[in-house]
Design an enzyme around this catalytic site. Sequence first.
Site, PDB file in Angstrom:
ATOM      1  N   CYS A 114      -2.160   9.297   3.051  1.00  0.00           N
ATOM      2  CA  CYS A 114      -1.883   8.756   1.707  1.00  0.00           C
ATOM      3  C   CYS A 114      -2.944   9.207   0.715  1.00  0.00           C
ATOM      4  O   CYS A 114      -2.652   9.378  -0.461  1.00  0.00           O
ATOM      5  CB  CYS A 114      -1.776   7.241   1.747  1.00  0.00           C
ATOM      6  SG  CYS A 114      -3.193   6.447   2.480  1.00  0.00           S
ATOM      7  N   GLU A 133       0.892  -1.179   0.000  1.00  0.00           N
ATOM      8  CA  GLU A 133       0.000   0.000   0.000  1.00  0.00           C
ATOM      9  C   GLU A 133       0.914   1.209   0.000  1.00  0.00           C
ATOM     10  O   GLU A 133       1.587   1.468   0.997  1.00  0.00           O
ATOM     11  CB  GLU A 133      -0.891   0.018   1.255  1.00  0.00           C
ATOM     12  CG  GLU A 133      -1.803  -1.176   1.408  1.00  0.00           C
ATOM     13  CD  GLU A 133      -3.026  -1.130   0.517  1.00  0.00           C
ATOM     14  OE1 GLU A 133      -3.125  -0.210  -0.327  1.00  0.00           O
ATOM     15  OE2 GLU A 133      -3.870  -2.022   0.664  1.00  0.00           O
TER      16      GLU A 133
END
Length: 472
Positions: free
Chosen positions: A275, A241
């Site tokens: 993010c 990720e």
Amino acid sequence: MPSKTTTDATLAITAETLVSMDPASGNPVGELLVTPVDHIPQMVRDARIAQRSWGAMTLEQRAEILKSAVPRLAEEATQIGELLTREMGKPRPQGVGEATYCANGIAEEVDAIVDALRPETLEDERLRTTLRFDPHGVVAAITPWNFPLLMVFQSVIPALVAGNTVILKPSEETPLVAREWVAVLNEALPPNVLQLVIGDERQGKALVEAPIDLVVFTGSREAGKHILREASGGLKRVILELGGKDPMIVLADADLDAAAAFAARNSFRNTGQVCVSTERIYVEEGIAEDFTEKLAEKAAAMRIGSGMDSGVEIGPMINRGQKDHVVRQVESAVRSGARVIMGCHGPDDAGEGNFLPLTVLADVDHDMEIMREETFGPVACVMSVRSDDEAVRLANDTRFGLAACVWGDPDHAEEVAAKLTAGMIGVNQGCGGADGSPWVGAMESGYGWHGGRYGHRQFCQVRTISRAKQGG
Ligand code: NAD
């Protein structure tokens, strides 16, 4: 292990200890012993032995054990959340909120994972095939600092429910809070089912090189690429990720107040260290000035300060290195013609310590690094566009592909959203999906994914057992 001295004000590593620093005050929060790299192979052997009995339990037995940790984690959530704030800087309500979710949220998450991992049957005229979701074995979980517990939770809980044992290496910026959470969870777990490695990328690299079976990594694209290369030799499984450069498109028929409020929230929350932060904003030219003014108004109302002070909405950046990276991108954009609507122009007005003024830039373009590489800081960049097509072309002009959002009349915005290449796209909202939706990055933002039925199954090896049907 070689001793390391660093100029970074928030972190000091010696051969044996790691001092975790408060990014708001610059004072130490605590000190931990670093795990010697040569201890890691023995930890993997211990994890493999523990995995035999942990993996032999039923899904339901493992689920019960994990859920039995909830009361103690909930009891400690305020204390752990405050430690999170002191170590990482986010406002106290958010730190306590994260710790509370990573306690109480275990029960619901575990149930969803159990549901996803129950054997499934497929049949045709001749055969009945059972799909079983087996553990991989030993999982290395390597996590970042921006959501110091949530990222640990997301990696560790599905791995454990699936029957893997886990060696966790949290970020060197936030080891104390991870250690606290692991210690409480370990009150419920058998020995060596969940172990902790303390250190920086050297320990992370050693863990990836060790004979583990799956690496679950959340962090930067560069480290993710390195891990993928290293894991490929042994064909180790990986879930990555990674970072993003998320676009927001504001169409001419958008509700400007709602769009500007979202842009401010999603560019600046967690000091932009998310993010899925909004990192690029494309606005139809006729509304761009109004939108930018409203965005700046919302930003000006946000209170910056130490996360432990009440009423603070935005804390400091994690460390000096990350702040310098953001200031350098802003300074370079300004030099190339970006207009500062509010905030900083460069190092001279970048604020004290690790604090950084919320910054809104207009007149940016794709020749600027700030529109191409992850910023991970409190900067909103607005670029005006002539048409939907231009907005889509620019939004897709990236190697990242984490999240995106489009604001406008819902049908119009959904039509535009369908042309975007990101993994998670929101229409008049952020990227979060309905219950059971995966957390997924496209292109260089991810490799594999988390969450939802298919995400939980990535913590498993699928095995099929087929036999003829009765009378077939
Ligand atoms: P980072 O890549 O520097 O570090 C992450 C972790 O990996 C740390 O524990 C670090 O010690 C370790 N590490 C670093 N290099 C390594 C290597 N070569 N091998 C093994 N381990 C290594 O990232 P960070 O600064 O801690 O976190 C910020 C980044 O994380 C941003 O890019 C952000 O977008 C990303 N992120 C992504 C998601 C997501 O869900 N996609 C969520 C949170 C953060």
